[in-house]
Design a protein around this motif. Structure first.
Motif, PDB file in Angstrom:
ATOM      1  N   GLU A 168      -0.005  13.946 -54.556  1.00  0.00           N
ATOM      2  CA  GLU A 168       0.528  15.291 -54.764  1.00  0.00           C
ATOM      3  C   GLU A 168       1.667  15.276 -55.787  1.00  0.00           C
ATOM      4  OE1 GLU A 168      -0.888  17.955 -53.649  1.00  0.00           O
ATOM      5  OE2 GLU A 168      -2.346  16.807 -52.475  1.00  0.00           O
ATOM      6  N   LEU A 169       2.537  14.268 -55.713  1.00  0.00           N
ATOM      7  CA  LEU A 169       3.634  14.159 -56.666  1.00  0.00           C
ATOM      8  C   LEU A 169       3.117  13.949 -58.086  1.00  0.00           C
ATOM      9  CD1 LEU A 169       6.023  11.926 -54.544  1.00  0.00           C
ATOM     10  CD2 LEU A 169       6.598  14.216 -55.408  1.00  0.00           C
ATOM     11  N   ALA A 170       2.128  13.035 -58.230  1.00  0.00           N
ATOM     12  CA  ALA A 170       1.594  12.744 -59.555  1.00  0.00           C
ATOM     13  C   ALA A 170       0.851  13.942 -60.125  1.00  0.00           C
ATOM     14  CB  ALA A 170       0.672  11.521 -59.481  1.00  0.00           C
ATOM     15  N   THR A 171       0.094  14.647 -59.270  1.00  0.00           N
ATOM     16  CA  THR A 171      -0.649  15.825 -59.729  1.00  0.00           C
ATOM     17  C   THR A 171       0.303  16.898 -60.229  1.00  0.00           C
ATOM     18  OG1 THR A 171      -2.450  15.386 -58.163  1.00  0.00           O
ATOM     19  CG2 THR A 171      -2.275  17.624 -59.031  1.00  0.00           C
ATOM     20  N   ASN A 172       1.355  17.162 -59.437  1.00  0.00           N
ATOM     21  CA  ASN A 172       2.340  18.177 -59.838  1.00  0.00           C
ATOM     22  C   ASN A 172       3.070  17.761 -61.110  1.00  0.00           C
ATOM     23  OD1 ASN A 172       4.047  20.663 -59.032  1.00  0.00           O
ATOM     24  ND2 ASN A 172       5.579  19.034 -59.380  1.00  0.00           N
TER      25      ASN A 172
ATOM     26  N   THR B 259      12.429   6.617 -53.125  1.00  0.00           N
ATOM     27  CA  THR B 259      12.797   7.733 -54.015  1.00  0.00           C
ATOM     28  C   THR B 259      11.795   7.857 -55.149  1.00  0.00           C
ATOM     29  OG1 THR B 259      15.158   7.422 -53.572  1.00  0.00           O
ATOM     30  CG2 THR B 259      14.564   8.675 -55.548  1.00  0.00           C
ATOM     31  N   TRP B 260      11.320   9.061 -55.363  1.00  0.00           N
ATOM     32  CA  TRP B 260      10.515   9.425 -56.541  1.00  0.00           C
ATOM     33  C   TRP B 260      11.400  10.349 -57.378  1.00  0.00           C
ATOM     34  CZ3 TRP B 260       5.003   9.388 -57.926  1.00  0.00           C
ATOM     35  CH2 TRP B 260       4.661  10.274 -58.960  1.00  0.00           C
ATOM     36  N   LYS B 261      11.731   9.915 -58.590  1.00  0.00           N
ATOM     37  CA  LYS B 261      12.657  10.704 -59.419  1.00  0.00           C
ATOM     38  C   LYS B 261      12.070  10.902 -60.806  1.00  0.00           C
ATOM     39  CE  LYS B 261      17.461  10.931 -60.997  1.00  0.00           C
ATOM     40  NZ  LYS B 261      18.780  10.281 -61.013  1.00  0.00           N
TER      41      LYS B 261
ATOM     42  N   LEU C 232      12.212  11.392 -42.422  1.00  0.00           N
ATOM     43  CA  LEU C 232      12.660  12.638 -43.035  1.00  0.00           C
ATOM     44  C   LEU C 232      12.300  12.622 -44.513  1.00  0.00           C
ATOM     45  CD1 LEU C 232      16.250  12.919 -41.479  1.00  0.00           C
ATOM     46  CD2 LEU C 232      14.213  14.241 -40.836  1.00  0.00           C
ATOM     47  N   GLY C 233      11.715  13.737 -44.983  1.00  0.00           N
ATOM     48  CA  GLY C 233      11.385  13.867 -46.388  1.00  0.00           C
ATOM     49  C   GLY C 233      12.175  15.015 -47.000  1.00  0.00           C
ATOM     50  N   HIS C 234      12.650  14.789 -48.205  1.00  0.00           N
ATOM     51  CA  HIS C 234      13.447  15.840 -48.857  1.00  0.00           C
ATOM     52  C   HIS C 234      12.982  15.988 -50.303  1.00  0.00           C
ATOM     53  CE1 HIS C 234      16.776  18.482 -49.778  1.00  0.00           C
ATOM     54  NE2 HIS C 234      17.112  17.720 -50.813  1.00  0.00           N
ATOM     55  N   LEU C 235      12.697  17.218 -50.685  1.00  0.00           N
ATOM     56  CA  LEU C 235      12.238  17.535 -52.024  1.00  0.00           C
ATOM     57  C   LEU C 235      13.311  18.375 -52.707  1.00  0.00           C
ATOM     58  CD1 LEU C 235       9.733  17.246 -53.905  1.00  0.00           C
ATOM     59  CD2 LEU C 235       8.944  19.446 -52.994  1.00  0.00           C
ATOM     60  N   SER C 236      13.865  17.877 -53.830  1.00  0.00           N
ATOM     61  CA  SER C 236      14.912  18.624 -54.553  1.00  0.00           C
ATOM     62  C   SER C 236      14.450  18.897 -55.980  1.00  0.00           C
ATOM     63  CB  SER C 236      16.225  17.828 -54.558  1.00  0.00           C
ATOM     64  OG  SER C 236      16.056  16.597 -55.227  1.00  0.00           O
ATOM     65  N   PHE C 237      14.890  19.997 -56.523  1.00  0.00           N
ATOM     66  CA  PHE C 237      14.482  20.443 -57.849  1.00  0.00           C
ATOM     67  C   PHE C 237      15.673  20.349 -58.796  1.00  0.00           C
ATOM     68  CE2 PHE C 237      11.794  22.297 -54.695  1.00  0.00           C
ATOM     69  CZ  PHE C 237      10.509  22.261 -55.239  1.00  0.00           C
ATOM     70  N   GLN C 238      15.603  19.413 -59.734  1.00  0.00           N
ATOM     71  CA  GLN C 238      16.646  19.243 -60.732  1.00  0.00           C
ATOM     72  C   GLN C 238      16.233  19.969 -62.019  1.00  0.00           C
ATOM     73  OE1 GLN C 238      19.301  17.719 -59.540  1.00  0.00           O
ATOM     74  NE2 GLN C 238      18.163  17.234 -57.633  1.00  0.00           N
TER      75      GLN C 238
ATOM     76  N   TRP D 258      11.994  13.333 -54.924  1.00  0.00           N
ATOM     77  CA  TRP D 258      11.544  13.320 -53.516  1.00  0.00           C
ATOM     78  C   TRP D 258      12.031  12.037 -52.873  1.00  0.00           C
ATOM     79  CZ3 TRP D 258       7.440  10.315 -50.997  1.00  0.00           C
ATOM     80  CH2 TRP D 258       7.198  10.715 -49.671  1.00  0.00           C
ATOM     81  N   THR D 259      12.638  12.184 -51.700  1.00  0.00           N
ATOM     82  CA  THR D 259      13.097  10.998 -50.974  1.00  0.00           C
ATOM     83  C   THR D 259      12.458  10.977 -49.594  1.00  0.00           C
ATOM     84  OG1 THR D 259      15.036  12.177 -50.094  1.00  0.00           O
ATOM     85  CG2 THR D 259      15.318  10.956 -52.174  1.00  0.00           C
ATOM     86  N   LEU D 260      12.274   9.783 -49.118  1.00  0.00           N
ATOM     87  CA  LEU D 260      11.731   9.586 -47.774  1.00  0.00           C
ATOM     88  C   LEU D 260      12.557   8.515 -47.088  1.00  0.00           C
ATOM     89  CD1 LEU D 260       9.459   9.998 -45.590  1.00  0.00           C
ATOM     90  CD2 LEU D 260       8.300   8.062 -46.684  1.00  0.00           C
ATOM     91  N   ASP D 261      13.002   8.816 -45.882  1.00  0.00           N
ATOM     92  CA  ASP D 261      13.734   7.851 -45.062  1.00  0.00           C
ATOM     93  C   ASP D 261      12.997   7.729 -43.737  1.00  0.00           C
ATOM     94  OD1 ASP D 261      16.439   6.324 -44.623  1.00  0.00           O
ATOM     95  OD2 ASP D 261      16.100   7.513 -42.808  1.00  0.00           O
TER      96      ASP D 261
END
Length: 443
Positions: free
Chosen positions: A353-357, A384-386, A417-423, A429-432
């Motif tokens: 999903e990250l790569a597609t977006n 982390t995916w940045k 916990l997953g967190h998606l932030s828009f810079q 996207w981070t995952l812990d």
């Protein structure tokens, strides 16, 4: 022809005579047949065969044959073994019974010898020795017993399989090998053997000397006397422990495959449902659902290659990035991590999903954009995916399927916990999550 020669000529056994010097004076037809040769009366000496050999096949001079020895010593010889070589090369083993003949004064005036062809016996000995060698060298346990169940023979395979030496087993009842709850099997087996029936590939358990149990495949055949009467049984026992363990592993794997297939169906159904909610056209739905199922399939391929134990995290990232031809702009950092099967499935969906977006709207849609993927595994798993240097990104309020996977499905499956932030120039996207849920037990 004398009466003695008439009498000897009628005998089925080979007989011949010599004078005191060893010259052949008479031989019957049975002797000529044994030798394959007709010696010259009064000229040929000691024995009428073309050539002679010792019992072990070495050349033997006619002057050293049993008849010559009997004449030299003046004593009868009982059962000297030798071989007659016929002109065609055939070897005939025989037993010779030569004895001196004496006149009324006791002087030796000749000799007579009876020759017994033992070809059949020798062939039987060879077959018996060959069979004994096969039995003794067999990896299987081969045991014989009488009709009361008492062990009569015990090969080396039986020693290895059951732990008893031959002298500890022979003479004992075969029931010493049978567990208490299977004693009735011996009654059934003996009943079939007595009626001449064969018991073929019967899987059961037997008890070793040390008390442990071994799974065996048992074949039992009647042993018959020369008259055809059943006098005992021959048992071949093969250790099938590995086969049983393999069958158990296969059953376990089949249950696991069944469980995984059901999980995959549930994931695919969820994909179909959520994708349907967030697509406007059939064509869009078809493309998205096809790509997502292919991504899931690629993760499964990694699991199959790893014998379903898990997959390397870096391999999973590259596997999901590869369809977008953007590997040169994706930078991966982190120590080797072997993911659990549940992590492979859920992180595989997240990376897709990250790569597609990113390929459509983010860093991978720009020639200058890059993606950095890194992780640590100190106390917990943190990934982390940045994205950087991509086009400007505005925060969307739309909860599409991809966002659901990243913020709810994947984190929840790993109890994290997953967190998606828009810079401004890309998303992060981070995952812990707990390390023990993300990695395999051996990691």
């Amino acid at each position: 022809m004398t009466n003695r020669e008439n009498l000897l000529g009628e005998l089925p056994a080979a007989v011949y005579t010599t004078d005191a010097r060893g010259r052949i004076t008479y031989f019957n037809e049975a002797a000529a047949e044994l030798w394959g040769n007709r010696p010259e009366i009064g000229k040929d000496e000691w024995c009428g065969s073309w050539r002679l050999r010792t019992a072990d096949g070495a050349p033997l001079a006619h002057g050293d044959c049993p008849m010559a020895l009997a004449l030299r010593t003046g004593r009868a010889i009982k059962g000297a073994e030798a071989m007659a070589e016929r002109p065609d090369g055939t070897l005939v083993p025989f037993l010779a019974f030569p004895a001196p003949l004496r006149d009324d004064l006791g002087n030796i005036n000749g000799a007579i010898s009876l020759l017994i062809d033992i070809s059949a016996q020798k062939q039987a000995e060879i077959q018996t020795q060959r069979l004994a060698s096969i039995v003794e060298s067999s990896d299987d346990a081969i045991i014989s017993k009488d009709l009361s169940g008492v062990i009569q023979s015990w090969n080396a395979g039986a020693v290895r399989l059951f732990g008893y030496r031959a002298n500890e087993a022979i003479g004992k009842h075969v029931r010493m090998l049978i567990p208490d709850d299977r004693q009735q099997e011996e009654d059934l087996i003996l009943g079939k053997v007595r009626s001449g029936e064969r018991v073929d590939h019967f899987d059961t358990l037997r008890r070793r000397k040390d008390g442990s149990y071994v799974a065996i495949s048992l074949t039992v055949s009647p042993v018959r006397s020369a008259a055809g009467k059943v006098i005992g049984a021959s048992k071949i026992a093969r250790d099938i422990t590995e086969r049983k363990e393999s069958e158990s592993r296969i059953r376990m794997l089949m249950r696991e495959v069944n469980h995984r297939v059901k999980n995959q169906f549930a994931v695919i159904l969820s994909m179909i449902r959520e994708t349907g909610k967030h697509t406007k056209t059939i064509a869009e739905f078809d493309t998205q659902i096809r790509n997502r199922i292919m991504a899931l399939s690629q993760s499964q391929d990694l699991l199959v290659d790893g014998d379903w134990r898990g997959a390397d995290l870096a391999d999973l990232v590259r596997n999901q990035i590869r369809p977008f031809a953007a590997e040169r702009r994706v930078h991966i950092s982190g120590q080797p991590v072997m993911l659990s099967t549940i992590a492979v499935q859920n992180l595989g969906m997240a990376f897709h999903e990250l790569a597609t977006n990113s390929a459509k709207h983010g860093a991978l849609s720009s020639d200058l954009g890059t993606v950095e993927i890194g992780w640590t595994t100190s106390d917990r798993f943190h990934l982390t995916w940045k994205e950087t240097s991509g086009p400007a990104v505005g925060k969307t309020s739309r909860n599409g399927f991809g966002r659901i996977v990243l913020e709810r499905v994947a984190p929840s499956a790993l109890n994290g916990l997953g967190h998606l932030s828009f810079q401004s120039n890309g998303i992060t996207w981070t995952l812990d999550a707990p390390l023990e849920l993300v990695t395999t037990p051996d990691f």
